[in-house]
Design an enzyme around this catalytic site. Structure first.
Site, PDB file in Angstrom:
ATOM      1  N   ILE A 689       0.739  -0.940   0.001  1.00 11.01           N
ATOM      2  CA  ILE A 689       0.107  -0.032   0.388  1.00 11.01           C
ATOM      3  C   ILE A 689       0.032   1.247  -0.168  1.00 11.01           C
ATOM      4  O   ILE A 689       0.477   2.224  -0.149  1.00 11.01           O
ATOM      5  CB  ILE A 689      -0.524  -0.312   1.439  1.00 11.01           C
ATOM      6  N   ASP A 819      10.605  14.592  12.072  1.00  7.05           N
ATOM      7  CA  ASP A 819       9.976  14.179  11.095  1.00  7.05           C
ATOM      8  C   ASP A 819       8.945  14.068  10.796  1.00  7.05           C
ATOM      9  O   ASP A 819       7.857  13.562  10.632  1.00  7.05           O
ATOM     10  CB  ASP A 819      10.971  12.722   9.819  1.00  7.05           C
TER      11      ASP A 819
END
Ligand SMILES: *[C@@H]1O[C@H](CO)[C@@H](O)[C@H](O)[C@H]1NC(C)=O
Ligand SMILES: *[C@@H]1O[C@H](CO)[C@@H](O)[C@H](O)[C@H]1NC(C)=O
Length: 996
Positions: A689, A819
């Protein structure tokens, strides 16, 4: 000698040494020092009290057995500065404790270190005021206290150091004004005071007395007023950096006396007037950046004979022309002058003497032709000249310029045929020729433009057929060619463009019929073929374009019925007017609001109120029957499929069982309802995915019906780096361990749950809970962004903020994510948000060292806090900045970086747009305006979080509170709050300040 004998001798010698050697006095002092320091890494283990002198100890240097230097930089030692002990060493002249955890205040004791020449305590945790007595050190030449938390003013007495050469106080919390007495430090070579929240003050003109100064670095010091003319006395100055202040008035003409200058940075001020004539005397100048000011007048001619590497004058108000001599500079590789008022022709030999790489002259009033020499050195990558008055042909020399990547010639007066080589340049991803007078046709050589993503040809005089080769451009996302004279049909090959999002050919002379197979335009968002001569029927497969948003086929020759499936598309605009359509309208389109979509089709049943209603009923019975049939057939197919799949799967599983699983080790963090075998058996390419920055992600449906996401990381072999991410390999190597270590320990509703992880020698698997709605980034910036209404976005913001707040405030040690970005915020079935991807997260040291510097770049473009550029440190404040960017994304619906912003990222673009056009231009137009008040408040929180000064960013805990206040306010007081500021504007001033 025999072994036993040797042993006896050694023991004898040792005894002798202990007897004779007792540590000398200086050694005893240092040993005392060792005991006063916290030494978590035992870096001082060589400091042995049984030595006779400390001269062989780590970090100690002696001259004639007396200690003269102590270098414990980067050793992670902590505790208060041991001035009282150090100063007892009579000959100690050199102390370096750079990058440690020296904390508490620097006491006046330091004045006892009379021999000190060099004192470096930068990048520590010192706080409190600067010691007043420091200038009493008679021999001190080098003082660096940068990167601490020192506060209060710089004492007036700091003008009386007798022989100081370097004074560096960068990046502290110093407040008062810059004292004029610093002008007494005539021996000074370097004065670095950047990044301190000083009160608004003038540059003291006494600084002009520092005639030995080589570096004057006063970035972001809250300086106001004029640049003093006296700076022209600094005849040894090499670097002058006054950027990011609020200086106004002209650049003083005296500056041209400073012939030693290599670098001048004046960007982001309010300077005005002309650039001083005579800048050309600065023969050593390499870099001049005066962007974001209010300068006017021409660029001095002599400037252009300098060995400039880069000339950045954008967004000023320069007038005048670009002097021909600029083309002579042998080092010029970057020339950006966009957004000024420069005019006149371009020097026709530009690029002939230097390896020009980036040329941005957009938004000026340049006229005349493009110079033929732009790519002579074979380096030109970006040619950006939109919004000028340029004319003539594209020079044929550019057709062989293989380095080109971005070509934007739009909104000029270019004409003639585009050289055929231009169409096929292999690296160009943006070819924009919009709004010129180009003629001729698209050359078949376009087959070679394998990188082409945006092809924008609208508003020209192009003609002829669209070549079949267009269908080879696998990366084409936008093909806009409206307002031209293209003829013939759309080539059949055009259905191969699987990435196509926009196909716009309105106002041309296309004919023929629509090609077969358009269902493969899976990403097509906008199809505009209005005003052509296309005939045939509108294929029913158009209903398969699930993300189609805008459909305009008006003013063509389409005949036949309106495809029934059209009513299932989520179209914002539908226009099939003025064709030859006939028959009945699909039921859901037979509404008054669609009247204008179908007008001008005489054969079409458009009498919406009367005729169609009755027949619609009859039809709907047939419709239901049809649906039932489809349902029964679908169930059958499904059933057969399941049976087939089961058998296939069983074979497959058996095959896989053969793999030796004993090598797997499993580490689980929760009670598991599945085994690792089950996971392993489901890792098919069909189930992929996504691919993240460190590996592929699979969706796995377990036998229990539960769904999990599995991230597979091949141990150090294959590394996939997401485009746009600035990460270095070293982060990746450790990504797995870091992520496991971090996530395994965490339990929070807004942090993605890690079920377990399995490891072998060459492959690692992380099993997470599955998040059916994917990432916020994909959703928001994909075609479904419009589905995220404000209450949903608000909830996502609160959830993500709570997740981060938990990491920062409730984890011991605190965790910095490093991040944070919209792609790392995942959404569950109810759009609850969870923070994910801890590949680069790092627990802050257990020592209270909140700002440990990291040796690698981590973070993603557009999300990296500005201070990172100069501190290379990542801390909670950097996460808060990144979170602020996500907030701005939620409010504006824009990406963190977007070619449309030019050189800016989202934060800068928001600031400029806010200044110039106001908040209404920023809010995502897809959001319901009845939420405007809340949106604005959330927007303000985003602005605070992205404040350039870390200290002005609120803590994550505070962000959560502020966001919750936005929420409760809109529930309890919908009424307008007559101009009063909401509470978070004035309390807790330490959390935020500058954003209004
Ligand atoms: C200073 O550092 C020492 C050792 O790391 C620590 O024990 C002490 O609590 C710190 N002091 C403050 C005020 O943080
Ligand atoms: C240093 O500078 C200040 C202010 O500029 C001045 O008043 C003072 O007399 C100077 N001190 C010395 C010792 O020169």
């Amino acid at each position: 000698m025999r072994k036993a004998e040797l042993g006896i001798v050694v023991i004898y010698l040792e005894t002798l040494v202990t007897l004779v050697a007792c540590l000398n006095q200086e050694g005893l002092y240092l040993y005392e020092l060792k005991q006063s320091l916290d030494d978590p890494e035992s870096r001082l283990s060589s400091w042995n009290p049984r030595d006779s002198t400390p001269c062989n100890w780590y970090g100690v240097t002696c001259t004639n057995t007396s200690v003269t230097a102590l270098d414990l930089s980067d050793t992670n030692v902590g505790g208060p500065f041991p001035g009282g002990i150090l100063c007892r060493l009579p000959n100690l002249s050199w102390v370096n404790l750079f990058n440690n955890s020296i904390n508490e205040t620097l006491t006046e004791e330091i004045s006892l270190c009379g021999s000190l020449l060099h004192l470096d305590l930068s990048q520590n945790l010192l706080s409190g005021p600067l010691p007043r007595a420091l200038p009493g050190l008679p021999r001190l030449r080098y003082l660096d206290l940068s990167g601490n938390n020192l506060s209060g003013p710089i004492p007036e007495s700091y003008g009386s150091f007798p022989s100081l050469e370097v004074l560096s106080l960068v990046s502290n919390l110093l407040q008062g004004p810059i004292p004029p007495s610093l002008g007494n430090l005539t021996s000074l070579k370097m004065l670095n005071l950047s990044y301190n929240p000083f009160v608004p003050s003038l540059i003291p003109d006494t600084l002009g007395n520092l005639t030995n100064l080589q570096v004057l670095w006063l970035t972001q010091c809250n300086l106001v007023g004029l640049i003093p003319d006296t700076l022209g006395n600094l005849l040894h100055l090499q670097d002058l950096d006054l950027a990011l202040n609020d200086l106004y008035g002209p650049i003083p003409p005296s500056i041209v006396r400073l012939t030693t200058l290599r670098q001048i940075e004046l960007y982001n001020n309010s300077l005005s007037g002309d650039l001083p004539p005579g800048l050309g005397n600065l023969t050593n100048l390499r870099l001049l950046d005066a962007s974001m000011n209010h300068l006017t007048g021409p660029i001095p001619h002599d400037l252009c004979s300098l060995p400039l590497e880069s000339l950045n004058l954008y967004e000023n108000r320069f007038q005048g022309t670009l002097p021909p001599s600029i083309a002579n500079s042998p080092y010029l590789y970057e020339l950006r002058l966009f957004g000024n008022r420069l005019s006149g022709p371009l020097p026709q030999n530009l690029g002939s003497n230097s390896p020009l790489r980036w040329l941005d002259l957009s938004s000026n009033q340049f006229w005349g032709p493009l110079p033929p020499t732009l790519c002579r050195m074979g380096a030109l990558e970006e040619l950006l000249v939109i919004y000028n008055l340029l004319s003539g042909d594209i020079p044929p020399t550019l057709a062989t310029c293989q380095t080109l990547t971005r070509v934007r010639l739009g909104f000029n007066r270019f004409s003639g045929e585009v050289p055929s080589g231009i169409w096929g340049l292999p690296h160009v991803y943006l070819l924009e020729l919009v709004d010129n007078s180009f003629s001729g046709s698209i050359s078949r050589t376009i087959a070679g433009a394998g990188n082409l993503s945006l092809l924008i040809l609208s508003k020209n005089n192009f003609s002829g057929p669209i070549p079949d080769e267009v269908g080879w451009l696998d990366n084409l996302v936008e093909f806009s060619a409206a307002d031209n004279s293209f003829t013939g049909p759309l080539p059949d090959s055009i259905v191969n463009l699987a990435q196509l999002g926009i196909l716009d050919f309105h106002n041309n002379r296309l004919s023929g019929v629509l090609p077969k197979g358009i269902r493969s335009w899976k990403k097509l968002n906008d199809l505009n073929l209005a005003n052509n001569q296309i005939g045939g029927t509108i294929p029913e497969e158009i209903a398969a374009l699930s993300v189609l948003n805008f459909l305009d086929l008006s003013r063509n020759r389409f005949s036949g019925r309106v495809p029934t499936g059209l009513q299932n598309l989520k179209l914002n605009q539908l226009n099939l007017s003025y064709n030859r359509l006939s028959g009945e309208l699909p039921r859901m389109l037979a509404k008054d609001m669609y009247r204008s979509s179908f007008i001008g089709n005489p054969g079409l049943c458009v009498d919406l109120k009367g005729l169609c209603d009755g027949r619609g009923q009859e039809k709907s019975v047939g419709y239901v029957w049809l649906l039932r049939t489809i349902f029964v057939v679908a169930t059958l197919v499904f059933f057969v499929g399941v049976v087939w799949f089961y058998f296939r799967y069983r074979n497959f599983r058996d095959a896989k069982r053969a793999i030796d699983k004993s090598k797997w080790t499993l580490m689980s963090f929760h009670k598991l309802g599945f085994s690792e075998d089950e996971i392993l058996n489901c890792l098919d390419e069909d189930n992929v995915i996504g691919s993240g920055s460190s590996g592929k992600v699979y969706k796995v449906v377990l036998s229990s019906g539960e769904v999990v996401a599995v991230k597979k990381i091949w141990g150090g072999v294959k590394k996939e780096v997401e485009s746009g991410d600035v990460e270095k390999g070293r982060v990746q190597d450790n990504a797995f361990d870091t992520e496991v270590e971090t996530l395994g320990k965490i339990r929070h509703k807004n942090i993605v749950k890690l079920w377990c992880c399995c490891t072998t020698r060459d492959c690692k698997l992380l099993v997470y809970e599955y998040m059916p709605n994917g990432s916020l980034g994909d959703l928001l910036h994909g075609s479904k962004g419009g589905l995220l209404d404000w209450p949903t976005r608000y909830k996502i913001a609160v959830d993500a903020a709570e997740g981060l707040s938990y990491l920062h405030h409730d984890c011991v040690p605190p965790i910095v994510h490093r991040d944070v970005k919209s792609n790392n915020i995942l959404l569950d079935g109810d759009f609850g948000a969870r923070v994910a991807d801890f590949g680069v997260a790092k627990a802050v040291e257990t020592t209270p060292k909140g700002t440990k510097s990291m040796s690698v770049i981590a973070g993603s473009c557009g999300y990296i806090a500005p201070e990172y550029a100069y501190t290379l440190r990542v801390n909670e404040k950097s996460d808060i900045y990144s979170f602020g960017v996500v907030m701005l994304e939620l409010v504006t619906g824009r990406r963190s970086v977007d070619p449309e912003f030019g050189e800016k990222d989202l934060v800068k673009w928001v600031c400029t747009t806010l200044d110039q056009k106001g908040v209404d231009h920023l809010i995502d137009s897809r959001l319901d305006s009845c939420f405007k008040e809340e949106i604005c408040k959330a927007f303000n929180i985003g602005l605070m979080c992205t404040s350039p000064l870390p200290i002005n960013r609120p803590s994550m805990r505070r962000v959560v509170k502020m966001l919750q206040e936005v929420g409760t306010e809109n529930q309890t007081k919908p009424a307008k709050k007559d101009g009063k500021l909401s509470p978070y504007y004035y309390d807790d001033a330490s959390d935020h300040g500058s954003v209004a």
